[in-house]
Design an enzyme around this catalytic site. Structure first.
Site, mmCIF file in Angstrom:
data_model
loop_
_atom_site.group_PDB
_atom_site.id
_atom_site.type_symbol
_atom_site.label_atom_id
_atom_site.label_comp_id
_atom_site.label_asym_id
_atom_site.label_seq_id
_atom_site.Cartn_x
_atom_site.Cartn_y
_atom_site.Cartn_z
ATOM 1 N N GLU A 108 -10.898 6.133 7.191
ATOM 2 C CA GLU A 108 -9.538 6.673 7.640
ATOM 3 C C GLU A 108 -9.831 8.011 8.691
ATOM 4 O O GLU A 108 -9.664 9.140 8.287
ATOM 5 C CB GLU A 108 -8.633 7.139 6.664
ATOM 6 N N ASP B 263 2.486 3.267 2.971
ATOM 7 C CA ASP B 263 1.584 4.372 2.591
ATOM 8 C C ASP B 263 2.094 5.585 1.877
ATOM 9 O O ASP B 263 3.110 5.517 0.976
ATOM 10 C CB ASP B 263 0.723 4.934 3.914
ATOM 11 N N ASN B 264 1.981 6.845 2.228
ATOM 12 C CA ASN B 264 2.690 8.157 1.834
ATOM 13 C C ASN B 264 4.011 8.337 2.161
ATOM 14 O O ASN B 264 4.544 8.054 3.236
ATOM 15 C CB ASN B 264 1.719 9.051 1.787
ATOM 16 N N LYS C 78 1.999 10.457 -5.718
ATOM 17 C CA LYS C 78 2.076 11.532 -4.848
ATOM 18 C C LYS C 78 3.489 11.832 -4.156
ATOM 19 O O LYS C 78 3.515 13.098 -3.862
ATOM 20 C CB LYS C 78 1.051 11.507 -3.656
ATOM 21 N N HIS D 224 0.917 -1.194 -0.021
ATOM 22 C CA HIS D 224 -0.099 -0.151 0.069
ATOM 23 C C HIS D 224 0.728 1.328 -0.059
ATOM 24 O O HIS D 224 1.514 1.562 0.901
ATOM 25 C CB HIS D 224 -0.849 -0.049 1.193
ATOM 26 N N HIS E 47 -9.381 1.929 0.621
ATOM 27 C CA HIS E 47 -9.361 2.716 1.742
ATOM 28 C C HIS E 47 -10.428 3.034 2.580
ATOM 29 O O HIS E 47 -11.384 3.287 2.106
ATOM 30 C CB HIS E 47 -8.764 4.229 1.354
ATOM 31 N N HIS F 190 1.690 5.354 -2.236
ATOM 32 C CA HIS F 190 1.009 6.302 -3.471
ATOM 33 C C HIS F 190 2.368 6.924 -3.926
ATOM 34 O O HIS F 190 2.663 8.100 -3.595
ATOM 35 C CB HIS F 190 0.209 7.450 -2.473
#
Ligand SMILES: O=c1cc[nH]c(=O)[nH]1
Length: 433
Positions: free
Chosen positions: A229, A327-328, A80, A75, A226, A77
């Site tokens: 959250e 994640d990010n 971004k 998972h 998602h 991104h």
């Protein structure tokens, strides 16, 4: 230390029970055993219990250093990633992140911009020892037409080094435009991607979920959500996804990320949800670093009081597949990070208590996400598999998880790779306001 020939024996390698299926060896209380690992032509020829205290003359003696299979990050991104210098999160909140990332996307995400940042992220992940990555791709119009071709090219460029997968990302309300969503599902299927949406409580959630499942069934796609959250007790979309899966008779894989609100809900509600999640065979990925950063941020001079993560222990106890992931990275959803799954595991150990006992938690960064992503043989060390593993300095959990292990050795198909992290300065020209 690792012979360049690609064929050799490593003696006194310390491997973990959870990631070496079928190994007959005397495991210690922490789940470790010393083994001899033989590599031939880029494959693992054998993993057998270490016979004596001394390595045989022709073997490389690892002196008890830990060897783990290469990581699987399910998972992320990376579309971004690294926009922080030009688009920081103004207040560290989820809404701050959503608005900042949306504005940056609309203004700046050309194919070149996305491709350069993605490649930067993949070079970092590869250098840290990751062999497979699933990224979400913001797919609100017109971005889907820009980012999916970039992903397809990037997957080709990285083939053989990183198995790259992508899932589309849009708010569940985007599904209301039925014709557009059907076109998006077709595009995702053409790219052999995964169908993904962000779920939150809207009045027509059940109807919209049915449309998501209908498209996944029609195109034979796996699903990636998602969900919830937020700390809002009323957020129960995880349960709604499980119910929708059951009543649609869905047979593909479903991965659900975040599920933060579950940790705030009363026990009876939680038990009902977990029953349904187990019955529907959903897998859950927690994103401990991003959740710690965004959740319980009050901006009123008070200190956060909860950790933001979901109930992984309770899930695993029920047989639900659980993973943790990056994640990010350096974007408005998370100001830090470098796609280093050792860092994710270290942080998960602290935030989620993956210790005392460690049990089979190491599966959460390797074998389990590999299963969810349908990557046969990835995430374990076993005879016949590719010799893709990481040799650390640490010889115990406390040594491994106390230092960044920046000098780890990453071996791919039997050979130590050059571990060059990209220089941030490469992205400077993309960061100009
Ligand atoms: O955590 C999240 C949620 C939505 N979009 C992201 O990029 N990250």
């Amino acid at each position: 230390m690792i012979p360049a020939s690609g064929s050799y024996r490593l003696a006194n390698a310390r491997v973990h029970r959870s990631l070496t299926p079928g190994l007959a060896a005397p495991f210690d209380a922490d789940g470790f055993a010393l083994v001899e690992l033989t590599v031939a032509d880029g494959k693992i020829a054998s993993v057998v219990a270490h016979a004596g205290s001394k390595a045989q003359a022709e073997a490389v003696d690892l002196a008890g250093r830990i060897v783990l299979p290469c990581f699987v990050d399910c998972h992320t991104h990376i579309d971004k990633g690294h926009i922080w210098p030009r688009k920081p999160n103004p207040d560290g909140t989820f809404m701050g992140a959503l608005n900042a990332a949306g504005a940056d996307r609309a203004a700046r995400w050309s194919a070149e911009d996305v491709a350069r940042r993605m490649d930067f992220s993949l070079r970092s992940a590869y250098a840290h020892g990751t062999k497979a990555v699933r990224t979400h791709l913001d797919s609100v119009p017109p971005q889907e037409e820009i980012s999916w071709p970039v992903f397809e090219a990037m997957r080709e460029k990285w083939r053989g080094r990183i198995d790259l997968q992508a899932a589309c990302l849009l708010g569940i309300e985007g599904v209301r435009d039925k014709a557009w969503f059907e076109r998006l599902a077709k595009r995702v299927a053409a790219a052999k991607g995964v169908l993904g949406v962000v779920t939150y409580m809207v009045p027509d959630l059940e109807e919209l979920l049915d449309q998501v499942f209908a498209q996944a069934i029609e195109h034979g796609l796996d699903l990636d959500f998602h969900a919830d959250e937020t700390d809002d007790l009323a957020a129960v979309s995880l349960k709604k996804i499980a119910e929708a899966s059951l009543w649609n008779g869905f047979e593909g894989n479903i991965l659900v990320g975040h599920c933060c609100s579950l940790a705030r809900q009363p026990d009876l509600e939680v038990l009902d949800t977990l029953d349904k999640v187990a019955k529907a065979r959903l897998a859950v990925v927690s994103l401990p670093m991003c959740n710690l950063y965004l959740q319980d941020r009050r901006n009123n001079g008070t200190t956060p009081r909860w950790r933001g993560v979901t109930l992984l222990h309770e899930m695993k106890a029920r047989g639900i597949k659980v993973a943790v992931a990056s994640d990010n990275t350096r974007d408005p959803f998370y100001a830090y990070g470098d796609l280093d799954m050792l860092e994710v595991y270290r942080m998960a150990t602290r935030i989620l208590h993956f210790d005392h006992p460690v049990g089979d938690w190491p599966r959460a960064v390797a074998a389990t996400p590999a299963e969810v992503m349908r990557l046969d043989g990835a995430g374990t060390l076993a005879a016949g598999g590719n010799a893709d593993f990481i040799v650390f300095k640490g010889r115990s959990w406390t040594e491994l998880l106390s230092r960044p292990e920046s000098d780890r050795i990453v071996v791919r198909e039997g050979r130590a790779i050059e571990r060059q992290l990209p220089d941030y300065a490469e992205l400077d020209e993309l960061m100009v306001e």
